[in-house]
Design an enzyme around this catalytic site. Structure first.
Site, PDB file in Angstrom:
ATOM      1  N   ARG A 118      63.049  44.262  32.906  1.00  0.00           N
ATOM      2  CA  ARG A 118      61.873  43.634  33.538  1.00  0.00           C
ATOM      3  C   ARG A 118      60.766  44.672  33.552  1.00  0.00           C
ATOM      4  O   ARG A 118      60.922  45.733  32.971  1.00  0.00           O
ATOM      5  CB  ARG A 118      62.242  43.153  34.949  1.00  0.00           C
ATOM      6  CG  ARG A 118      62.870  44.239  35.804  1.00  0.00           C
ATOM      7  CD  ARG A 118      63.262  43.722  37.181  1.00  0.00           C
ATOM      8  NE  ARG A 118      63.996  44.761  37.898  1.00  0.00           N
ATOM      9  CZ  ARG A 118      64.371  44.668  39.159  1.00  0.00           C
ATOM     10  NH1 ARG A 118      64.109  43.577  39.842  1.00  0.00           N
ATOM     11  NH2 ARG A 118      65.033  45.638  39.753  1.00  0.00           N
ATOM     12  N   CYS A 122      52.530  44.697  29.282  1.00  0.00           N
ATOM     13  CA  CYS A 122      51.229  45.360  29.250  1.00  0.00           C
ATOM     14  C   CYS A 122      50.336  44.719  30.309  1.00  0.00           C
ATOM     15  O   CYS A 122      50.211  43.504  30.362  1.00  0.00           O
ATOM     16  CB  CYS A 122      50.643  45.161  27.853  1.00  0.00           C
ATOM     17  SG  CYS A 122      48.945  45.709  27.748  1.00  0.00           S
ATOM     18  N   GLU A 157      57.347  44.516  42.599  1.00  0.00           N
ATOM     19  CA  GLU A 157      57.249  45.973  42.489  1.00  0.00           C
ATOM     20  C   GLU A 157      56.421  46.403  41.270  1.00  0.00           C
ATOM     21  O   GLU A 157      56.923  47.077  40.365  1.00  0.00           O
ATOM     22  CB  GLU A 157      58.649  46.604  42.454  1.00  0.00           C
ATOM     23  CG  GLU A 157      59.399  46.397  43.752  1.00  0.00           C
ATOM     24  CD  GLU A 157      60.729  47.150  43.830  1.00  0.00           C
ATOM     25  OE1 GLU A 157      61.282  47.506  42.773  1.00  0.00           O
ATOM     26  OE2 GLU A 157      61.202  47.375  44.946  1.00  0.00           O
ATOM     27  N   CYS A 162      51.374  51.540  30.171  1.00  0.00           N
ATOM     28  CA  CYS A 162      51.474  51.072  28.791  1.00  0.00           C
ATOM     29  C   CYS A 162      50.471  51.846  27.946  1.00  0.00           C
ATOM     30  O   CYS A 162      49.348  52.089  28.368  1.00  0.00           O
ATOM     31  CB  CYS A 162      51.184  49.573  28.752  1.00  0.00           C
ATOM     32  SG  CYS A 162      51.129  48.898  27.083  1.00  0.00           S
ATOM     33  N   CYS A 164      49.578  50.980  24.691  1.00  0.00           N
ATOM     34  CA  CYS A 164      49.216  50.195  23.504  1.00  0.00           C
ATOM     35  C   CYS A 164      47.727  50.372  23.181  1.00  0.00           C
ATOM     36  O   CYS A 164      46.977  50.949  23.964  1.00  0.00           O
ATOM     37  CB  CYS A 164      49.551  48.725  23.731  1.00  0.00           C
ATOM     38  SG  CYS A 164      48.391  47.868  24.800  1.00  0.00           S
ATOM     39  N   GLU A 313      62.148  43.826  51.354  1.00  0.00           N
ATOM     40  CA  GLU A 313      63.521  43.976  50.864  1.00  0.00           C
ATOM     41  C   GLU A 313      64.208  45.085  51.639  1.00  0.00           C
ATOM     42  O   GLU A 313      63.610  46.120  51.939  1.00  0.00           O
ATOM     43  CB  GLU A 313      63.541  44.369  49.382  1.00  0.00           C
ATOM     44  CG  GLU A 313      63.153  43.281  48.427  1.00  0.00           C
ATOM     45  CD  GLU A 313      63.261  43.757  46.972  1.00  0.00           C
ATOM     46  OE1 GLU A 313      64.079  44.655  46.678  1.00  0.00           O
ATOM     47  OE2 GLU A 313      62.508  43.233  46.143  1.00  0.00           O
ATOM     48  N   TRP A 321      72.783  50.634  43.142  1.00  0.00           N
ATOM     49  CA  TRP A 321      72.243  51.632  42.203  1.00  0.00           C
ATOM     50  C   TRP A 321      72.280  53.050  42.747  1.00  0.00           C
ATOM     51  O   TRP A 321      71.910  53.993  42.068  1.00  0.00           O
ATOM     52  CB  TRP A 321      70.839  51.258  41.735  1.00  0.00           C
ATOM     53  CG  TRP A 321      69.871  50.855  42.805  1.00  0.00           C
ATOM     54  CD1 TRP A 321      69.522  49.576  43.145  1.00  0.00           C
ATOM     55  CD2 TRP A 321      69.130  51.711  43.679  1.00  0.00           C
ATOM     56  NE1 TRP A 321      68.602  49.589  44.173  1.00  0.00           N
ATOM     57  CE2 TRP A 321      68.344  50.887  44.518  1.00  0.00           C
ATOM     58  CE3 TRP A 321      69.045  53.096  43.852  1.00  0.00           C
ATOM     59  CZ2 TRP A 321      67.493  51.383  45.505  1.00  0.00           C
ATOM     60  CZ3 TRP A 321      68.191  53.597  44.835  1.00  0.00           C
ATOM     61  CH2 TRP A 321      67.431  52.752  45.648  1.00  0.00           C
ATOM     62  N   GLU A 361      73.081  43.569  38.837  1.00  0.00           N
ATOM     63  CA  GLU A 361      73.078  43.658  40.302  1.00  0.00           C
ATOM     64  C   GLU A 361      74.223  42.890  40.939  1.00  0.00           C
ATOM     65  O   GLU A 361      74.155  42.514  42.110  1.00  0.00           O
ATOM     66  CB  GLU A 361      71.717  43.216  40.828  1.00  0.00           C
ATOM     67  CG  GLU A 361      70.645  44.217  40.392  1.00  0.00           C
ATOM     68  CD  GLU A 361      69.247  43.926  40.916  1.00  0.00           C
ATOM     69  OE1 GLU A 361      68.923  42.739  41.078  1.00  0.00           O
ATOM     70  OE2 GLU A 361      68.502  44.900  41.147  1.00  0.00           O
ATOM     71  N   PHE A 363      76.952  43.873  41.987  1.00  0.00           N
ATOM     72  CA  PHE A 363      77.590  44.565  43.116  1.00  0.00           C
ATOM     73  C   PHE A 363      76.586  44.996  44.180  1.00  0.00           C
ATOM     74  O   PHE A 363      76.892  45.813  45.038  1.00  0.00           O
ATOM     75  CB  PHE A 363      78.387  45.772  42.622  1.00  0.00           C
ATOM     76  CG  PHE A 363      79.553  45.385  41.754  1.00  0.00           C
ATOM     77  CD1 PHE A 363      80.448  44.404  42.165  1.00  0.00           C
ATOM     78  CD2 PHE A 363      79.746  45.977  40.516  1.00  0.00           C
ATOM     79  CE1 PHE A 363      81.514  44.027  41.361  1.00  0.00           C
ATOM     80  CE2 PHE A 363      80.817  45.610  39.704  1.00  0.00           C
ATOM     81  CZ  PHE A 363      81.700  44.631  40.124  1.00  0.00           C
ATOM     82  N   HIS A 364      75.364  44.473  44.091  1.00  0.00           N
ATOM     83  CA  HIS A 364      74.366  44.822  45.107  1.00  0.00           C
ATOM     84  C   HIS A 364      74.627  44.014  46.377  1.00  0.00           C
ATOM     85  O   HIS A 364      74.866  42.816  46.317  1.00  0.00           O
ATOM     86  CB  HIS A 364      72.967  44.526  44.580  1.00  0.00           C
ATOM     87  CG  HIS A 364      71.867  45.153  45.396  1.00  0.00           C
ATOM     88  ND1 HIS A 364      71.521  44.706  46.648  1.00  0.00           N
ATOM     89  CD2 HIS A 364      71.043  46.193  45.132  1.00  0.00           C
ATOM     90  CE1 HIS A 364      70.528  45.457  47.116  1.00  0.00           C
ATOM     91  NE2 HIS A 364      70.224  46.366  46.214  1.00  0.00           N
TER      92      HIS A 364
HETATM   93  C1  GLA Z   1      64.179  46.337  43.885  1.00  0.00           C
HETATM   94  C2  GLA Z   1      63.813  44.985  43.316  1.00  0.00           C
HETATM   95  C3  GLA Z   1      64.848  43.922  43.534  1.00  0.00           C
HETATM   96  C4  GLA Z   1      66.235  44.475  43.359  1.00  0.00           C
HETATM   97  C5  GLA Z   1      66.413  45.633  44.297  1.00  0.00           C
HETATM   98  C6  GLA Z   1      67.806  46.218  44.268  1.00  0.00           C
HETATM   99  O1  GLA Z   1      63.661  46.593  45.121  1.00  0.00           O
HETATM  100  O2  GLA Z   1      62.571  44.523  43.775  1.00  0.00           O
HETATM  101  O3  GLA Z   1      64.615  42.878  42.621  1.00  0.00           O
HETATM  102  O4  GLA Z   1      66.410  44.891  42.052  1.00  0.00           O
HETATM  103  O5  GLA Z   1      65.532  46.656  43.930  1.00  0.00           O
HETATM  104  O6  GLA Z   1      67.947  47.246  45.197  1.00  0.00           O
HETATM  105 ZN    ZN Z   2      49.131  47.842  26.990  1.00  0.00          ZN
END
Ligand code: GLA
Ligand code: ZN
Length: 685
Positions: A118, A122, A157, A162, A164, A313, A321, A361, A363-364
């Site tokens: 993800r 650009c 987030e 970029c 380009c 969040e 992670w 994710e 196991f998150h």
């Molecule tokens: C970030 C992302 C979420 C997820 C969490 C996992 O904060 O915004 O989509 O991936 O991390 O901790």
């Molecule tokens: Zn670009």
């Protein structure tokens, strides 16, 4: 001190929000009905929906399928829930990348990424902007009057850069707008160094590992450009939504002190601030961790001048992670969530509601685990927190107006980190800001954390650790603050470069207004090796009550007291006896200069002394045991004191102003009271 109550995030729901990222697009419809049942059991009221659902919403170019989202939104509304609805720009469909490769990001080494992961797009691409605006607008048009729509969650987030052709052209344009003429740009970037003078706008290239990395003004401007371009992209998303939903609050989930953007530049365009908090609880010193997280919560409260923010969040159990996905110990979830509320959040939200079955994710931590039912420890703690949040209606919209502000400035961090000297790389700027902060946190003194562009006039004490970059006008505002009776604290490595990262000439700390306020000249900076230390000895009967010897590490400024008074001196090395701490009087105020990086005991003693002199606002009237944090929220009339025990063991606290009501239990408390390990109380006094 008057504090007015802010309106709720959305006046349609004047309560604490509780919920999480919800990805019904990953699950069959039967599961959604079960989600609604569980949502009520968990005392959750808000789901953040459709963050990464672009392909489900637009499976082929121009072919939109909103039926499934209609049903999700309706289900939420029917069950008394609300949606924080996302725009899907954080991850794009495969068809989009395949048809329009320009939307994919180009790395600093100039290679274009393949489709994948993800945040791989650009921010300049007109096609990406058009496609995003189209789907954002369709979402807004469709759900404008939906009873479940509570707020917008822009993308996810925002981050990354970029390289380009489009971005590089936009950067040149940005430079042209900023400097007008190449002469001005060359001067600001100091390009005569190594014969890097730019003689044509087309020669300008972003910093790259296969090209330029040594021109600091360029590095700084590229970071500013990336921040501006991302903000511009964000504003395009905002515009698409506002057309149809002018009154629905808009946020985007930020990442604390993430260095890739400048959140102070984004904040004015948002209605409410939100952030994603993932502390490493139980990985060592939870008390230091609690203070460090508090520091970031306070940034988020300050980004809109004290307005309550959203904890968008957080994790109800383990973060997959991290090096080890350690689960939150019992009661830590309630404690860490209410800590956000204590610092000004009007929400507790999670990543995520239902644990995903596959991919990165799986196991998150989540509210609903793979087992699928409500009979888990984690679900129980979430429900317990939900019940507690329901008792906090009176706290919604309240805030705090601290006497103390610490300056943590993004651009200062960029410049300091880039500087090759007096130590290479990381200089410990953020760490130092957090160490100064901790001295207040331990005492239950609320603090604002701001950047150098903010108004200082409401504070009694302004602290600017490692105030390396001083942008135009700031020194003069600090001098005026001191003149008018404010107390200012600066440290080693201050007043060294201007807004272009060019060194001030004529003596540091510069510019002149700052040097006059501090009354010192820093002639040299001694950077110590890891194993080196010096010692700082306070003068007898110094006004702050400093005693004993303090350890100095890393940086020692060799200063001359010009108009300042010396409060402590170095003990060792060839500069033994020279000033290590000074105070200068200017007008009605005073300015302190800490010449070296000293141990925590020094900061504790210094700020203890200043607290006695200045009579700073405390959240709690009484002594706080080690590891217990007190934080205040108020509307000016009602005061809510959050008492939080970050020790795993119980502590006893004495309430001087009694009785008080613990909002979480409804019980009246007085005198000596016990706070259990990881316990929280919200006292109304
Ligand atoms: C970030 C992302 C979420 C997820 C969490 C996992 O904060 O915004 O989509 O991936 O991390 O901790
Ligand atoms: Zn670009």
């Amino acid at each position: 001190m008057t504090i007015n109550r802010y309106p709720p995030i959305n006046p349609r729901f004047p309560h604490m929000l509780h919920g999480g990222d919800y990805n019904p697009d990953q699950w069959p419809e039967a599961v959604w009905h079960e989600d609604m049942r569980l949502m009520k059991l968990a005392h959750c009221n808000t789901m953040t929906v459709a963050i990464f659902a672009w392909t489900k919403l637009e499976p082929a170019e121009g072919q939109f399928e909103f039926g499934w989202l209609d049903r999700v939104m309706d289900l939420l509304a029917e069950n008394g829930g609300y949606a924080v609805l996302a725009t899907p720009s954080g991850a794009r469909p495969a068809w989009l990348a395949a048809k329009y490769p320009e939307v994919l990001r180009v790395r600093p080494d100039r290679g274009r990424n393949l489709f994948g992961v993800r945040h791989n797009h650009c921010f300049t691409s007109p096609i990406y902007r058009a496609k995003t605006a189209l789907i954002d607008g369709k979402l807004a048009e469709r759900y404008a009057d939906h009873p479940a729509l509570l707020a917008w969650h822009l993308s996810n987030e925002y981050s990354g850069e970029c390289h380009c052709d489009l971005c590089r052209a936009a950067f040149r344009e940005w430079g042209r707008r900023k400097y007008g003429a190449l002469d001005a740009l060359n001067q600001a970037w100091w390009t005569a160094f190594w014969s890097h003078t730019i003689t044509d706008w087309a020669q300008i290239e972003p910093p790259s590992p296969i090209g330029e990395t040594s021109v600091h003004g360029l590095n700084l401007d590229w970071k500013r450009f990336v921040a501006d371009q991302t903000t511009d992209f964000m504003r395009a998303e905002i515009a698409a939504l506002r057309r149809f939903t002018p009154d629905t609050p808009i946020t985007t989930n930020m990442m604390g002190t993430f260095p890739g953007l400048n959140y102070w530049r984004m904040a004015p365009h948002l209605d409410v601030i939100s952030w994603d908090s993932y502390p490493r609880w139980h990985s060592g010193d939870d008390i230091a961790m609690a203070s460090d997280v508090a520091f970031v919560h306070d940034i988020n409260r300050c980004l809109k001048g004290g307005k309550p923010f959203m904890l968008m969040e957080s994790v109800p159990s383990a973060t997959n992670w991290m090096p080890s996905a350690k689960v939150k110990r019992p009661a830590m979830h309630v404690l860490s969530s209410l800590q956000a509320v204590a610092h000004g959040s009007d929400t507790v939200q999670y990543f995520q509601w239902r644990k995903s079955r596959g991919s990165a994710e799986k196991f998150h931590g989540a509210v609903v685990d793979h087992v699928g039912h409500e009979n888990t420890r984690v679900f129980g703690e979430v429900a317990d927190l939900g019940r507690k949040l329901e008792r906090l209606d009176p706290v919604v919209g309240t805030t705090v107006r601290p006497d103390v502000a610490i300056i943590y400035d993004w651009e200062n961090n960029w410049a300091l980190t880039d500087a090759q000297g007096p130590r290479r790389g990381e200089k410990g700027y953020l760490d130092d800001c957090k160490r100064h902060y901790r001295a207040f946190w331990k005492r239950g003194i609320p603090v604002d954390v701001i950047d150098m562009e903010q108004d200082f006039t409401s504070y009694k004490l302004l602290v600017a650790p490692m105030f390396y970059m001083v942008r135009p006008g700031v020194a003069e505002r600090i001098a005026a603050f001191v003149q008018a009776g404010g107390t200012f604290v600066a440290t080693f490595l201050s007043g060294i470069v201007d807004e272009n990262d060019l060194c001030f000439l004529g003596g540091w700390p510069a510019p002149a207004a700052l040097r006059e306020a501090l009354g010192v000249w820093a002639e040299e900076i001694d950077a110590l090796y890891e194993h080196d230390t010096n010692a700082v000895a306070p003068a007898a009967d110094n006004e702050l009550g400093l005693t004993g010897e303090y350890v100095a590490r890393d940086f020692c400024d060799l200063i001359h007291a010009e108009t300042a008074t010396v409060l402590a001196t170095y003990k060792g090395d060839f500069y033994a006896g020279r000033p290590a701490l000074t105070v200068n009087t200017l007008g009605k105020g005073r300015a302190y200069y800490i010449a070296s990086r000293n141990d925590d005991r020094f900061l504790d003693d210094l700020y203890g002394g200043l607290d006695r002199r200045l009579g700073l606002l405390h959240s709690f009237d009484g002594a706080l045991p080690a590891g217990v944090s007190a934080q205040l929220r108020s509307d000016g009339e009602r005061r809510f004191v959050f008492l939080m025990n970050f020790n795993p063991t119980p502590v006893t606290i004495e309430l001087r102003k009694t009785p008080a009501t613990d909002l979480l239990t409804g019980k009246i408390v007085h005198g000596l009271m016990e706070l259990p390990g990881y316990g929280v109380m919200v006292l109304e006094q």
